[in-house]
Scaffold this motif. Structure first.
Motif, PDB file in Angstrom:
ATOM      1  N   VAL A  61       0.837  -1.204   0.000  1.00  0.00           N
ATOM      2  CA  VAL A  61       0.000   0.000   0.000  1.00  0.00           C
ATOM      3  C   VAL A  61       0.870   1.252   0.000  1.00  0.00           C
ATOM      4  N   ARG A  62       1.853   1.264   0.889  1.00  0.00           N
ATOM      5  CA  ARG A  62       2.681   2.472   1.079  1.00  0.00           C
ATOM      6  C   ARG A  62       3.396   2.888  -0.194  1.00  0.00           C
ATOM      7  N   LEU A  63       3.869   1.929  -0.945  1.00  0.00           N
ATOM      8  CA  LEU A  63       4.648   2.230  -2.156  1.00  0.00           C
ATOM      9  C   LEU A  63       3.859   1.912  -3.426  1.00  0.00           C
ATOM     10  N   ASN A  64       2.554   1.920  -3.297  1.00  0.00           N
ATOM     11  CA  ASN A  64       1.720   1.667  -4.477  1.00  0.00           C
ATOM     12  C   ASN A  64       1.647   2.936  -5.338  1.00  0.00           C
ATOM     13  N   TYR A  65       2.347   2.921  -6.434  1.00  0.00           N
ATOM     14  CA  TYR A  65       2.321   4.049  -7.361  1.00  0.00           C
ATOM     15  C   TYR A  65       1.524   3.705  -8.628  1.00  0.00           C
ATOM     16  N   GLY A  66       1.138   2.443  -8.747  1.00  0.00           N
ATOM     17  CA  GLY A  66       0.565   2.005 -10.012  1.00  0.00           C
ATOM     18  C   GLY A  66      -0.950   2.039 -10.103  1.00  0.00           C
ATOM     19  N   TYR A  67      -1.627   1.879  -8.955  1.00  0.00           N
ATOM     20  CA  TYR A  67      -3.083   1.745  -9.001  1.00  0.00           C
ATOM     21  C   TYR A  67      -3.759   2.693  -8.011  1.00  0.00           C
ATOM     22  N   ARG A  68      -4.895   3.201  -8.426  1.00  0.00           N
ATOM     23  CA  ARG A  68      -5.699   4.025  -7.529  1.00  0.00           C
ATOM     24  C   ARG A  68      -7.119   3.464  -7.500  1.00  0.00           C
ATOM     25  N   GLY A  69      -7.682   3.448  -6.318  1.00  0.00           N
ATOM     26  CA  GLY A  69      -9.040   2.938  -6.179  1.00  0.00           C
ATOM     27  C   GLY A  69     -10.064   3.909  -6.780  1.00  0.00           C
ATOM     28  N   GLN A  70     -11.105   3.360  -7.367  1.00  0.00           N
ATOM     29  CA  GLN A  70     -12.197   4.154  -7.918  1.00  0.00           C
ATOM     30  C   GLN A  70     -13.453   3.840  -7.130  1.00  0.00           C
ATOM     31  N   GLN A  71     -13.866   4.761  -6.280  1.00  0.00           N
ATOM     32  CA  GLN A  71     -15.069   4.539  -5.480  1.00  0.00           C
ATOM     33  C   GLN A  71     -16.294   4.431  -6.385  1.00  0.00           C
ATOM     34  N   SER A  72     -17.185   3.551  -5.997  1.00  0.00           N
ATOM     35  CA  SER A  72     -18.495   3.419  -6.671  1.00  0.00           C
ATOM     36  C   SER A  72     -18.367   3.200  -8.172  1.00  0.00           C
ATOM     37  N   ALA A  73     -17.386   2.423  -8.573  1.00  0.00           N
ATOM     38  CA  ALA A  73     -17.203   2.158 -10.006  1.00  0.00           C
ATOM     39  C   ALA A  73     -18.417   1.451 -10.605  1.00  0.00           C
ATOM     40  N   ASP A  74     -19.224   0.837  -9.745  1.00  0.00           N
ATOM     41  CA  ASP A  74     -20.374   0.073 -10.240  1.00  0.00           C
ATOM     42  C   ASP A  74     -21.682   0.853 -10.163  1.00  0.00           C
ATOM     43  N   PHE A  75     -21.617   2.151  -9.916  1.00  0.00           N
ATOM     44  CA  PHE A  75     -22.868   2.862  -9.627  1.00  0.00           C
ATOM     45  C   PHE A  75     -23.803   2.903 -10.836  1.00  0.00           C
ATOM     46  N   VAL A  76     -23.250   2.937 -12.057  1.00  0.00           N
ATOM     47  CA  VAL A  76     -24.108   2.928 -13.246  1.00  0.00           C
ATOM     48  C   VAL A  76     -24.716   1.538 -13.441  1.00  0.00           C
ATOM     49  N   GLN A  77     -23.893   0.518 -13.259  1.00  0.00           N
ATOM     50  CA  GLN A  77     -24.384  -0.857 -13.456  1.00  0.00           C
ATOM     51  C   GLN A  77     -25.513  -1.186 -12.479  1.00  0.00           C
ATOM     52  N   ARG A  78     -25.439  -0.647 -11.278  1.00  0.00           N
ATOM     53  CA  ARG A  78     -26.504  -0.885 -10.292  1.00  0.00           C
ATOM     54  C   ARG A  78     -27.841  -0.286 -10.748  1.00  0.00           C
ATOM     55  N   LEU A  79     -27.758   0.753 -11.591  1.00  0.00           N
ATOM     56  CA  LEU A  79     -28.980   1.431 -12.048  1.00  0.00           C
ATOM     57  C   LEU A  79     -29.618   0.761 -13.265  1.00  0.00           C
ATOM     58  N   LEU A  80     -28.869  -0.078 -13.968  1.00  0.00           N
ATOM     59  CA  LEU A  80     -29.352  -0.624 -15.239  1.00  0.00           C
ATOM     60  C   LEU A  80     -30.695  -1.357 -15.134  1.00  0.00           C
ATOM     61  N   PRO A  81     -30.919  -2.187 -14.079  1.00  0.00           N
ATOM     62  CA  PRO A  81     -32.214  -2.894 -14.026  1.00  0.00           C
ATOM     63  C   PRO A  81     -33.415  -1.955 -13.962  1.00  0.00           C
ATOM     64  N   MET A  82     -33.208  -0.709 -13.545  1.00  0.00           N
ATOM     65  CA  MET A  82     -34.341   0.222 -13.451  1.00  0.00           C
ATOM     66  C   MET A  82     -34.245   1.326 -14.505  1.00  0.00           C
ATOM     67  N   GLU A  83     -33.578   0.993 -15.619  1.00  0.00           N
ATOM     68  CA  GLU A  83     -33.388   2.009 -16.655  1.00  0.00           C
ATOM     69  C   GLU A  83     -34.720   2.554 -17.173  1.00  0.00           C
ATOM     70  N   GLN A  84     -35.678   1.654 -17.435  1.00  0.00           N
ATOM     71  CA  GLN A  84     -36.945   2.119 -17.979  1.00  0.00           C
ATOM     72  C   GLN A  84     -37.687   3.024 -16.987  1.00  0.00           C
ATOM     73  N   GLU A  85     -37.632   2.640 -15.688  1.00  0.00           N
ATOM     74  CA  GLU A  85     -38.271   3.485 -14.659  1.00  0.00           C
ATOM     75  C   GLU A  85     -37.624   4.860 -14.617  1.00  0.00           C
ATOM     76  N   ILE A  86     -36.300   4.885 -14.747  1.00  0.00           N
ATOM     77  CA  ILE A  86     -35.587   6.166 -14.713  1.00  0.00           C
ATOM     78  C   ILE A  86     -36.014   7.041 -15.885  1.00  0.00           C
ATOM     79  N   ARG A  87     -36.083   6.433 -17.058  1.00  0.00           N
ATOM     80  CA  ARG A  87     -36.488   7.207 -18.244  1.00  0.00           C
ATOM     81  C   ARG A  87     -37.899   7.763 -18.075  1.00  0.00           C
ATOM     82  N   GLU A  88     -38.787   6.941 -17.561  1.00  0.00           N
ATOM     83  CA  GLU A  88     -40.173   7.405 -17.384  1.00  0.00           C
ATOM     84  C   GLU A  88     -40.253   8.511 -16.341  1.00  0.00           C
ATOM     85  N   GLU A  89     -39.487   8.345 -15.247  1.00  0.00           N
ATOM     86  CA  GLU A  89     -39.511   9.371 -14.192  1.00  0.00           C
ATOM     87  C   GLU A  89     -38.977  10.699 -14.713  1.00  0.00           C
TER      88      GLU A  89
END
Length: 649
Positions: A564-592
């Motif tokens: 961790v201390r010497l990790n220069y190669g990777y950075r965490g991306q919070q909530s990388a899945d936030f769009v995928q979590r919304l996909l099942p309700m795509e039609q509801e979102i469009r209607e709303e």
């Protein structure tokens, strides 16, 4: 710690007991261990206390010192207790002396100057029966909310907004200025003015502010602010590292005093892992372990991140767990939750709409899991990038240039150029731009970027309404840069990030969601001592040989695993899945979204035509949806409209 409220009738009338009782009913919506009130003629104080620190179980609030005729209501944890015991000459430090008692004694000794001697997270009100003054204050970084209003007849305050409407003195009228800021700002912060709230005439006392109320009126003062510190000159890198560890440990150790389990919101990054390792060490001395909670992506997550970014930081967290040896980790997947879940519940908690739509569901999920094991304190390193792990190369070299450290500047540019394979002329051009006025920087940016106004796409505001309220003209008056292109040095950037507006934004979120889960959230990275130390450290301690975040990486050697201390190669991306979590309700979102604009309030505030046009064009399952500003604009529109409907119910 907990919540407080109070009334001071400036017209001299006695407090109506029905009104004070109603106020306490609204304040007491969350679990507390102790509740009480105090009433003397024209003044009323109320407290709901959470027992978290060893001293808090002895709290009897509101507390009156009958000899001095001074009474206090406090929502506070004081972190420099031993220092105060010595300064106040009240004997040996012991747990039966409560934090509110220390504040009261400090006020008795130093008057309003007591704030220079207090350290911790606090909001309090002190009624001085001899002078007829009510003195109120919030801590240096505004970790607790303190809302208030003043009218010719009355001053009232509360940790929450809703109790203030119990008095009947104010109506629930929206602040158009706040809504304009909320809808205009591309960033997740809610307002430019730290004092504004969504309700007209209801104000927030910002970080490091105090106010005094008497029959003569109200006076307000700023008692501390982020300032340049005298440069700390030590003999070696080792001495800087040791001094840094001492200050950071001090900030952490005073924040883990708890009669309940201590937790931490843990990612794989430098800030939270450093705090976790040091806290786990300290807790281990008393046979306790640190409870860590980390968010991980949903089952079936499909990675679309660019190289160098990772969605699941489990390997880094596991490295910390194994290295620390005193860390229990709970992974929270937040199944079934997404950015549009539980909005009505969050409106009740925050008392306003919100824009932290990517992160909120998992923060709430983590706090819920923490509550299951009776966690009292949840640590976070949320502001660490600004203090303990600071080290942004492009800002540090501007500081080196402005301080005339030319040899170090040239060395760092060469090193960074070699490391990142960037032409040093390109880096030098950044320095030249920093010398230009901001308006010229904007012009240059527009000429070089066809998509220069992309951040403004995040705003769904009705342009007519925005113009009427001063919209983007307010950006200029508050020196807000919506394009994030202003070339700042390290001090300018960190001062902006630690401005009252940013800190008030955090306080509004952390205080209220923590109350809802019966715990407190504490961030050692914005301890006043940590801030002042970090602002005194010379730039060459933050970057070295082209490497960023140099001080923390070096100081944590032997404490934090090198993975961790010497990790220069990777950075965490919070909530990388936030769009995928919304996909099942795509039609509801469009209607709303297509229903937005059916009432007059929505038409007044929002650009309905643009919102409808955008939803028709957007591809929610597209590869760029995660980085699409238009998607976030649409989600912000939904949350805002849901809030308007929620308030009409």
């Amino acid at each position: 710690m907990g919540s407080i409220c109070g009334i001071y009738n400036l017209n001299g009338n006695n407090i109506n007991p029905e009104i004070s009782a109603s106020m306490m009913n609204e304040l007491g919506i969350y679990k507390s261990d102790y509740t009480d009130t105090w009433n003397a003629g024209q003044v009323f104080l109320g407290c709901c206390v959470q027992f978290i620190t060893p001293e808090s179980v002895y709290e009897k609030l509101p507390y009156q010192d009958k000899v001095s005729n001074i009474t206090i209501a406090a929502d506070a944890i004081i972190d420099n207790r031993a220092e105060l015991f010595a300064k106040l000459g009240i004997g040996k430090c012991n747990q039966e002396i409560t934090d509110s008692f220390l504040i009261l004694k400090a006020y008795q000794k130093w008057g309003k100057a007591c704030l220079a001697h207090l350290m911790g997270d606090f909001a309090f009100a002190v009624w001085d029966g001899k002078t007829g003054e009510l003195f109120c204050a919030v801590d240096h970084t505004g970790n607790r909310t303190f809302y208030y209003y003043i009218s010719p007849k009355q001053f009232a305050f509360s940790t929450l907004i809703k109790p203030l409407f119990s008095t009947g003195e104010k109506e629930k009228k929206y602040s158009d200025q706040w809504i304009c800021d909320y809808l205009s700002l591309p960033a997740v912060i809610h307002q430019l003015d730290a004092e504004l709230t969504i309700y007209k005439d209801i104000l927030l006392l910002p970080a490091a502010h105090a106010l005094t109320v008497s029959k003569q009126g109200i006076s307000k003062e700023v008692y501390w602010q982020v300032e340049k510190q005298k440069e700390l000159k030590l003999k070696s890198d080792q001495e800087y590292a040791e001094a840094f560890r001492h200050v950071l440990k001090q900030a952490i150790n005073c924040r883990i005093r708890s009669i309940k389990p201590v937790g931490i919101m843990l990612s794989g990054g430098l800030d939270s892992t450093s705090i976790a390792c040091l806290a786990a060490q300290e807790l281990g001395k008393t046979g306790k372990s640190l409870q860590a909670f980390s968010s991980i992506p949903m089952e079936g997550y499909r990675n679309k991140l660019s190289s160098g970014k990772i969605a699941d930081e489990t390997p880094y967290i596991e490295a910390v767990r194994e290295y620390s040896g005193n860390l229990d980790v709970t992974y929270c997947r937040c199944d079934g939750k997404n950015s549009l879940s539980d909005t009505d519940r969050f409106f009740l908690i925050f008392e306003q709409p919100y824009k932290i739509l990517e992160n909120l569901f998992w923060i709430d999920g983590i706090l819920s899991r923490a509550g299951e094991i009776n966690t009292g304190i949840m640590l976070t390193g949320g502001m660490g990038n600004t203090t303990i792990s600071y080290g942004i190369f492009r800002q540090c070299i501007i500081s080196l240039m402005r301080s005339g450290k030319w040899i170090r500047l040239v060395k760092e540019i060469r090193s960074y150029s070699d490391l990142k394979k960037i032409n040093p002329i390109r880096i030098t051009s950044e320095l030249i731009k920093a010398l230009l006025p901001y308006e010229l920087q904007i012009t240059w940016y527009k000429l070089r970027n066809s998509n220069w106004d992309a951040p403004l796409h995040l705003s769904p505001i009705n342009p007519i309404y925005a113009d009427r309220m001063g919209g983007r003209a307010r950006f200029k008056s508050y020196k807000y840069d919506p394009f994030y292109i202003k070339k700042m040095d390290s001090f300018q950037f960190r001062k902006m990030m630690l401005s009252p507006a940013h800190l008030s934004h955090l306080a509004g979120i952390y205080t209220k969601i923590a109350l809802a889960h019966n715990l407190i959230i504490r961030d050692p990275s914005i301890d006043k001592r940590v801030i002042e130390f970090c602002f005194s450290v010379p730039e060459e301690q933050y970057i070295r040989n082209g490497r960023e975040r140099f001080l923390l990486r070096r100081a944590m050697a032997g404490i934090l695993p090198d993975k961790v201390r010497l990790n220069y190669g990777y950075r965490g991306q919070q909530s990388a899945d936030f769009v995928q979590r919304l996909l099942p309700m795509e039609q509801e979102i469009r209607e709303e979204i297509m229903k937005i604009g059916q009432n007059e309030q929505e038409k007044k505030y929002l650009d309905i035509e643009r919102i409808h046009r955008t939803i028709k064009a957007i591809d929610l399952a597209g590869t760029d949806a995660f980085n699409d500003y238009n998607l976030r604009m649409l989600l912000r529109s939904i949350i805002f409209c849901r809030y308007l409907k929620h308030m009409q119910c």
